[in-house]
Motif scaffolding. Sequence first.
Motif, PDB file in Angstrom:
ATOM      1  N   ARG A  82      -9.913  -9.269  -2.510  1.00  0.00           N
ATOM      2  CA  ARG A  82      -9.763 -10.481  -1.224  1.00  0.00           C
ATOM      3  C   ARG A  82      -8.212 -10.344  -0.813  1.00  0.00           C
ATOM      4  NH1 ARG A  82     -10.021 -15.448  -0.808  1.00  0.00           N
ATOM      5  NH2 ARG A  82      -9.517 -15.886  -3.163  1.00  0.00           N
ATOM      6  N   ARG A  83      -7.638 -10.013  -1.721  1.00  0.00           N
ATOM      7  CA  ARG A  83      -5.913 -10.241  -1.399  1.00  0.00           C
ATOM      8  C   ARG A  83      -5.333  -8.931  -2.071  1.00  0.00           C
ATOM      9  NH1 ARG A  83      -5.116 -16.545  -2.031  1.00  0.00           N
ATOM     10  NH2 ARG A  83      -5.900 -16.393  -4.221  1.00  0.00           N
ATOM     11  N   LEU A  84      -4.457  -8.220  -1.293  1.00  0.00           N
ATOM     12  CA  LEU A  84      -3.888  -7.027  -1.717  1.00  0.00           C
ATOM     13  C   LEU A  84      -2.471  -7.309  -1.722  1.00  0.00           C
ATOM     14  CD1 LEU A  84      -3.635  -4.002  -2.456  1.00  0.00           C
ATOM     15  CD2 LEU A  84      -3.597  -3.657   0.070  1.00  0.00           C
ATOM     16  N   ALA A  85      -1.369  -7.068  -2.508  1.00  0.00           N
ATOM     17  CA  ALA A  85      -0.241  -7.047  -2.587  1.00  0.00           C
ATOM     18  C   ALA A  85       0.241  -5.483  -2.649  1.00  0.00           C
ATOM     19  CB  ALA A  85       0.591  -7.727  -3.827  1.00  0.00           C
ATOM     20  N   VAL A  86       1.058  -5.259  -1.632  1.00  0.00           N
ATOM     21  CA  VAL A  86       1.644  -3.917  -1.607  1.00  0.00           C
ATOM     22  C   VAL A  86       2.765  -3.850  -1.993  1.00  0.00           C
ATOM     23  CG1 VAL A  86       1.899  -1.727  -0.238  1.00  0.00           C
ATOM     24  CG2 VAL A  86      -0.104  -2.963   0.092  1.00  0.00           C
ATOM     25  N   ILE A  87       3.480  -2.946  -3.019  1.00  0.00           N
ATOM     26  CA  ILE A  87       4.707  -2.870  -3.322  1.00  0.00           C
ATOM     27  C   ILE A  87       5.306  -1.755  -2.889  1.00  0.00           C
ATOM     28  CG2 ILE A  87       6.374  -3.157  -5.334  1.00  0.00           C
ATOM     29  CD1 ILE A  87       4.432  -4.687  -7.104  1.00  0.00           C
ATOM     30  N   GLY A  88       6.345  -1.883  -1.798  1.00  0.00           N
ATOM     31  CA  GLY A  88       6.754  -0.552  -1.611  1.00  0.00           C
ATOM     32  C   GLY A  88       6.404  -0.362  -0.209  1.00  0.00           C
ATOM     33  N   GLY A  89       7.646  -0.134   0.817  1.00  0.00           N
ATOM     34  CA  GLY A  89       7.177   0.060   2.341  1.00  0.00           C
ATOM     35  C   GLY A  89       7.378   1.435   2.767  1.00  0.00           C
ATOM     36  N   GLY A  90       6.935   2.267   2.068  1.00  0.00           N
ATOM     37  CA  GLY A  90       6.756   3.827   2.408  1.00  0.00           C
ATOM     38  C   GLY A  90       5.622   3.974   2.947  1.00  0.00           C
ATOM     39  N   TYR A  91       5.565   5.364   3.188  1.00  0.00           N
ATOM     40  CA  TYR A  91       4.036   6.179   4.038  1.00  0.00           C
ATOM     41  C   TYR A  91       3.041   5.333   2.969  1.00  0.00           C
ATOM     42  CZ  TYR A  91       6.875   9.262   6.774  1.00  0.00           C
ATOM     43  OH  TYR A  91       7.789   9.905   7.585  1.00  0.00           O
ATOM     44  N   VAL A  92       2.822   5.806   1.943  1.00  0.00           N
ATOM     45  CA  VAL A  92       1.760   5.385   1.196  1.00  0.00           C
ATOM     46  C   VAL A  92       1.459   3.820   1.338  1.00  0.00           C
ATOM     47  CG1 VAL A  92       0.636   5.146  -1.289  1.00  0.00           C
ATOM     48  CG2 VAL A  92       1.852   7.312  -0.531  1.00  0.00           C
ATOM     49  N   GLY A  93       2.134   2.995   0.942  1.00  0.00           N
ATOM     50  CA  GLY A  93       2.186   1.540   0.898  1.00  0.00           C
ATOM     51  C   GLY A  93       1.666   0.946   2.582  1.00  0.00           C
ATOM     52  N   LEU A  94       2.312   1.594   3.587  1.00  0.00           N
ATOM     53  CA  LEU A  94       1.933   1.034   4.892  1.00  0.00           C
ATOM     54  C   LEU A  94       0.647   1.666   5.320  1.00  0.00           C
ATOM     55  CD1 LEU A  94       5.458   1.771   6.376  1.00  0.00           C
ATOM     56  CD2 LEU A  94       4.220  -0.277   6.183  1.00  0.00           C
ATOM     57  N   GLU A  95       0.196   2.968   4.840  1.00  0.00           N
ATOM     58  CA  GLU A  95      -0.996   3.453   5.200  1.00  0.00           C
ATOM     59  C   GLU A  95      -2.161   2.724   4.481  1.00  0.00           C
ATOM     60  OE1 GLU A  95      -0.952   7.654   4.386  1.00  0.00           O
ATOM     61  OE2 GLU A  95       0.469   7.935   6.099  1.00  0.00           O
ATOM     62  N   VAL A  96      -1.905   2.171   3.287  1.00  0.00           N
ATOM     63  CA  VAL A  96      -2.898   1.453   2.523  1.00  0.00           C
ATOM     64  C   VAL A  96      -2.785   0.121   3.159  1.00  0.00           C
ATOM     65  CG1 VAL A  96      -3.455   0.327   0.249  1.00  0.00           C
ATOM     66  CG2 VAL A  96      -2.550   2.910   0.500  1.00  0.00           C
ATOM     67  N   ALA A  97      -1.964  -0.443   3.552  1.00  0.00           N
ATOM     68  CA  ALA A  97      -2.096  -1.825   3.909  1.00  0.00           C
ATOM     69  C   ALA A  97      -2.814  -1.846   5.300  1.00  0.00           C
ATOM     70  CB  ALA A  97      -0.415  -2.197   4.452  1.00  0.00           C
ATOM     71  N   ALA A  98      -2.672  -0.527   6.017  1.00  0.00           N
ATOM     72  CA  ALA A  98      -3.408  -0.529   7.371  1.00  0.00           C
ATOM     73  C   ALA A  98      -4.907  -0.408   7.345  1.00  0.00           C
ATOM     74  CB  ALA A  98      -2.808   0.647   8.127  1.00  0.00           C
ATOM     75  N   VAL A  99      -5.195   0.300   6.093  1.00  0.00           N
ATOM     76  CA  VAL A  99      -6.480   0.478   5.694  1.00  0.00           C
ATOM     77  C   VAL A  99      -7.087  -0.874   5.257  1.00  0.00           C
ATOM     78  CG1 VAL A  99      -8.176   1.598   4.459  1.00  0.00           C
ATOM     79  CG2 VAL A  99      -6.450   3.169   5.026  1.00  0.00           C
TER      80      VAL A  99
END
Lengths: 105, 405
Positions: B144-161
């Motif tokens: 339900r709740r995702l925390a992404v650590i790191g604001g590079g390509y991988v982090g941002l792409e996963v956040a978008a998905v």
Amino acid sequence: MPRITWICASGREVEAEVAVGRTLMEAARGLGIEGIHSECGGNLACATCHVVVDPARAAALGSPDAMEDDMLDMVDAGREPTSRLSCQLTVTPAFDGLRLTVPGV
Amino acid sequence: MVADIVILGAGQAAVSAIETLRKAGSTAAITLIGDETALPYQRPPLSKAMLKGEVEAATLSLRPQAWYEGVTLRLGVRAERIDRAAACVQLSDGTAVRFDRLLLCTGSQARRLPSGIGGTLAGVLSLRGLGDAVALRGALAGARRLAVIGGGYVGLEVAAVARGLGLEVTLVEAGARILNRVACAETAALLRARHRAEGVRIIEGCGVSRILGETRAQGVELDDGTVVPADLVLVGIGAVAGDALAAAAGLATRNGILVDGFCATEDPRIFAAGDCATFPLGGVPGRLESVQNAIDQAACAAQNMLGASVAYAPVPWFWSDQYDLKLQIAGIGTGADRIVTCAGKRAGAVSHWYYAGDRLCAVDAVSDPAMHMLARRFLAAGSAPAPDAVAEGWQAVMAFSKAPA
């Protein structure tokens, strides 16, 4: 399965059956067609899967969307009226007998 | 005579090397060694279409099985050691493969958080390989709740998905801003705004002190004491070059396997290419993690393994898809002293041009593939429109490209 022919810049012709639902870029990559590099893997980021579609058949394949259209303006070999990026062409039964020219650079 | 070529690492670089060796008419026996069982596959979709469930693992193969005819595939085995004295690679199944030339394209591995701060708890994932993507896709479906650590390509792409899948998403970047190493502040601002508009909470300039939870991640505690509740944590804090085997074999490494401008290590029989290689990049040792680099550097290395002397002089380029934004970056922005914004032809299309004095260093294009393609051409030719022209917008850039040199 639809039969597709690629005409390479060297003059070599490759004819193959391609499953419906695959893109022409994927098919070309599998066949090792010269000139189809598909560096970005079909993400519309590189324009290295450029083909020129047989003009008689081009209309039936639809028109490029805005992003593809912009990329085509910049292809290394220069754009032809029926240029397409083959990663954006998903094969349907209507593709049977299609001939594609792969521009040499 | 080069009779036996061994390629260690079965990814994009390996495919490019095989293709180049064939094109050069090499009759050498090629052995491809990889620790994953899958045929070499595309990585970019792992953080995009693959996560969304739009494509399946089987369709990611770079080439079909039949394409490898004539290549000895040793997939699903690990290389244990490079024995330079015996000119062979020792494998985890007890066998050894002899080489006249060895190409190391061992890629990179996701950097992990230490177990002492919760880096190995259940529900803490990273994303590098196919297995990671399959695991993350499954985890996203149940979270339900995702925390992404790191604001590079991988982090941002996963956040978008993840937003697209309806998860609550918080992204934490320890550096001053997202995309700190890889894009200019203007590009980062545009992406930040879009992520926020999509409902992603972005926290910048704040590190992670630990991941909370006994056996399973339950949240992330930040340096300032803030707790971000989460039932899934994606760690996207960069990658570490796969240089351990080379180092153990006595080859020089510096954040990657050190090679010269011809992709050769200090051992003239051994070359390296792709994510794992540190090479002279704009005068300083650098490493690139990109499809472009894997393809071009491996092609260069392959030619040189056969005796050619081709210098590797790339125009680096990268891309990232987030929501319907297409970010394409050409060149390396290091050393730039100003950024010029260029309005694009279509709504939402914009590019940011990096200059050091009057020299163009790099261009970030957002949903403006035409400017990206032109930028690559300018960078390759070493001739680019002046900053003032770029500031006028896309027509001026186009006009420059069409003007007789």
